[in-house]
Design an enzyme around this catalytic site. Structure first.
Site, mmCIF file in Angstrom:
data_model
loop_
_atom_site.group_PDB
_atom_site.id
_atom_site.type_symbol
_atom_site.label_atom_id
_atom_site.label_comp_id
_atom_site.label_asym_id
_atom_site.label_seq_id
_atom_site.Cartn_x
_atom_site.Cartn_y
_atom_site.Cartn_z
ATOM 1 N N GLY A 1 0.800 -1.205 0.000
ATOM 2 C CA GLY A 1 0.000 0.000 0.000
ATOM 3 C C GLY A 1 0.836 1.260 0.000
ATOM 4 O O GLY A 1 0.303 2.363 0.170
ATOM 5 N N ASP A 2 2.151 1.127 -0.213
ATOM 6 C CA ASP A 2 3.054 2.273 -0.270
ATOM 7 C C ASP A 2 4.248 1.874 -1.142
ATOM 8 O O ASP A 2 4.156 0.912 -1.914
ATOM 9 C CB ASP A 2 3.484 2.701 1.137
ATOM 10 C CG ASP A 2 3.720 4.204 1.252
ATOM 11 O OD1 ASP A 2 4.673 4.681 0.598
ATOM 12 O OD2 ASP A 2 2.975 4.890 1.965
ATOM 13 N N ASP A 3 5.368 2.580 -1.033
ATOM 14 C CA ASP A 3 6.525 2.270 -1.872
ATOM 15 C C ASP A 3 6.969 0.820 -1.696
ATOM 16 O O ASP A 3 7.000 0.299 -0.575
ATOM 17 C CB ASP A 3 7.704 3.183 -1.516
ATOM 18 C CG ASP A 3 7.441 4.639 -1.853
ATOM 19 O OD1 ASP A 3 6.749 4.903 -2.860
ATOM 20 O OD2 ASP A 3 7.931 5.514 -1.119
#
Length: 480
Positions: A285-287
């Protein structure tokens, strides 16, 4: 996971606009297809690692054998069952894990120790590791993070951050934690560490989080670390966080989180040196990977850079962030970064360099090559304006410096936007080079957006912004 090969042929017919690139593009398509046929996880034997004490890239430049000084088999091997562990997924094993490590610590200078986790579901709160130690998850073993926040104790903030990243004050310790360790291996036969993070994500979404969430694995001030051949999933916060560490190899990992899970970065090397991240698959849900080095005045004061970092053969998807991000916490400096053979799909960005006023620090000597993307919104992005600071003590005059950033050999299919390069006013940009880049699917009206940057571009499609001169006056940016 959506099939990556679907629609590739159609994209070539519909979008390909530079016939001279046809052979190269088809080669990339073939590589993509072949890569899909390979197993997601491969057993990673310790025997492939060199015992060299000089960190650096190996002679063939395709592995990180010299980053980790290999360890011999541990002399003392025990099972979590020997300490009363019960793998039924319901019984708390927190004290069993903590007792096991305390007991095995005595063998650190007597040949080292290994704690085996057999098949089963082993529910536990946070526990610390020790030096000259191997945590080994056998096939079918699952470590489950406790759903009781009290079993994730509060610890001091990192000095390069000055506070918890999300909330003031301290922060929750990671599920698996270590401080001041050396010669640590976390590996196994494709076992699983599951943080059961939904409880923590709900606290974040509901704005009821009292302290910064814990990581799945955090090692601080540690040296000679190998993390391999496991699945880490559902971390409350960033998944793997080596901070103030050296000689770290993270290889052959599968890292998973729901694509809407907040701030579940895959791997975040932070103020660390000689780090190799290779052959990993990440859904987040992010990098997928984020390279950091401290936050504003705290990072500037500590001045602990991230340097000599390799990210190689990483693939995955993140709908809101990037395949590899540099920053935005980069106040201690980031240098000597190599990113190659990155494969990203259905994501917001391919590579992204993030900074802002107040950060200070520098990003220097970064080489990014062999980037393949499908359905990535913005393939290449420099961004600013996050406007998040630890407290009111940040210095608005502390602007970062950027020097020697080369991005080359990039292909993107079904891109939405051309690259966005938003520089920072009064920050210095030297030696930006974009070479051999083809971005397909962008509307004919789509153009590069550049502010406060300058550099050079060669063999780039669509045509780059005027700030990137392509008149050939920069020999170092010309094709070799």
């Amino acid at each position: 996971m959506e099939s990556e090969k679907g629609g590739f042929g159609a994209a070539v017919v519909a979008n390909f606009m530079r016939p001279s690139w046809a052979v190269l593009f088809l080669m990339f398509a073939l590589i993509t297809f072949v890569s899909l046929q390979l197993p997601a996880m491969t057993v990673f034997p310790l025997s492939v690692l060199s015992s060299s004490t000089n960190p650096g890239v190996s002679e063939n430049h395709r592995s990180c054998s010299d980053y980790f000084r290999g360890v011999h088999g541990r002399k003392f091997v025990m099972s979590i069952k020997d300490f009363g562990g019960i793998g039924d997924g319901k019984t708390s094993n927190t004290e069993a894990f903590r007792s096991a490590v305390r007991y095995m610590q005595r063998f650190g200078d007597k040949g080292g120790s290994q704690l085996n986790i057999p098949q089963g579901k082993w529910l536990t709160g946070s526990f610390n590791l020790t030096s000259n130690f191997t945590l080994f998850l056998e096939e079918g073993a699952v470590i489950l993070g406790s759903q009781d926040p009290k079993e994730w104790p509060i610890i001091e903030p990192l000095p390069s951050y000055g506070r918890g990243r999300e909330r003031l004050g301290g922060r929750h310790i990671s599920l698996i934690h270590g401080h001041g360790l050396h010669n640590v291996v976390i590996t196994g036969q494709n076992g699983i560490v599951d943080g059961q993070g939904k409880m923590w994500w709900d606290l974040w979404w509901n704005r009821t989080l009292e302290h910064t969430r814990g990581h799945l694995l955090e090692l601080i001030n540690s040296d000679n670390v190998l993390v391999s051949n496991l699945t880490f999933q559902n971390s409350p916060f960033w998944t793997i966080h080596p901070v103030y560490c050296s000689n770290v190899v993270i290889k052959g990992m599968t890292i998973l989180a729901p694509l809407n899970a907040p701030n579940t970065d895959g791997i975040d090397p932070d103020s660390s040196s000689n780090v190799c991240i290779e052959d990993n698959y990440i859904e987040s849900g992010d990098d997928l990977v984020a390279i950091k080095s401290g936050w504003d005045q705290y990072g500037i004061t500590m001045a602990r850079p991230s340097t000599n970092i390799i990210v190689r053969r990483v693939s995955g998807t993140t709908p809101t962030c990037s395949g590899v991000g540099i920053g935005s916490e980069m106040s201690g400096g980031i240098s000597n970064i190599t990113i190659e053979d990155l494969h990203v799909w259905n994501s917001a960005a391919g590579v992204r360099i993030k900074s802002d006023n107040g950060r200070g620090g520098y990003v220097a000597n970064v080489t990014i090559s062999g980037l393949r993307m499908e359905r990535v919104k913005i393939p290449i992005k420099f961004s600013r304006g996050s406007n998040d600071h630890p407290d009111d003590g940040w210095d608005p005059k502390a602007v970062p410096k950027f020097k020697g950033i080369l991005i080359s050999n990039v292909i993107s299919v079904n891109s939405t936007k051309a690259p966005v390069l938003e520089g920072i006013k009064d920050a210095s940009y030297e030696g930006l080079c974009f070479r051999n880049i083809t971005l397909l699917g962008i509307a004919t009206s789509g153009t590069w957006h550049c502010e406060y940057v300058s550099g050079f571009a060669s063999e780039v499609f669509p045509v780059p912004c005027p700030e990137l001169s392509s008149n050939g006056t920069s020999s170092w940016c010309s094709p070799s």
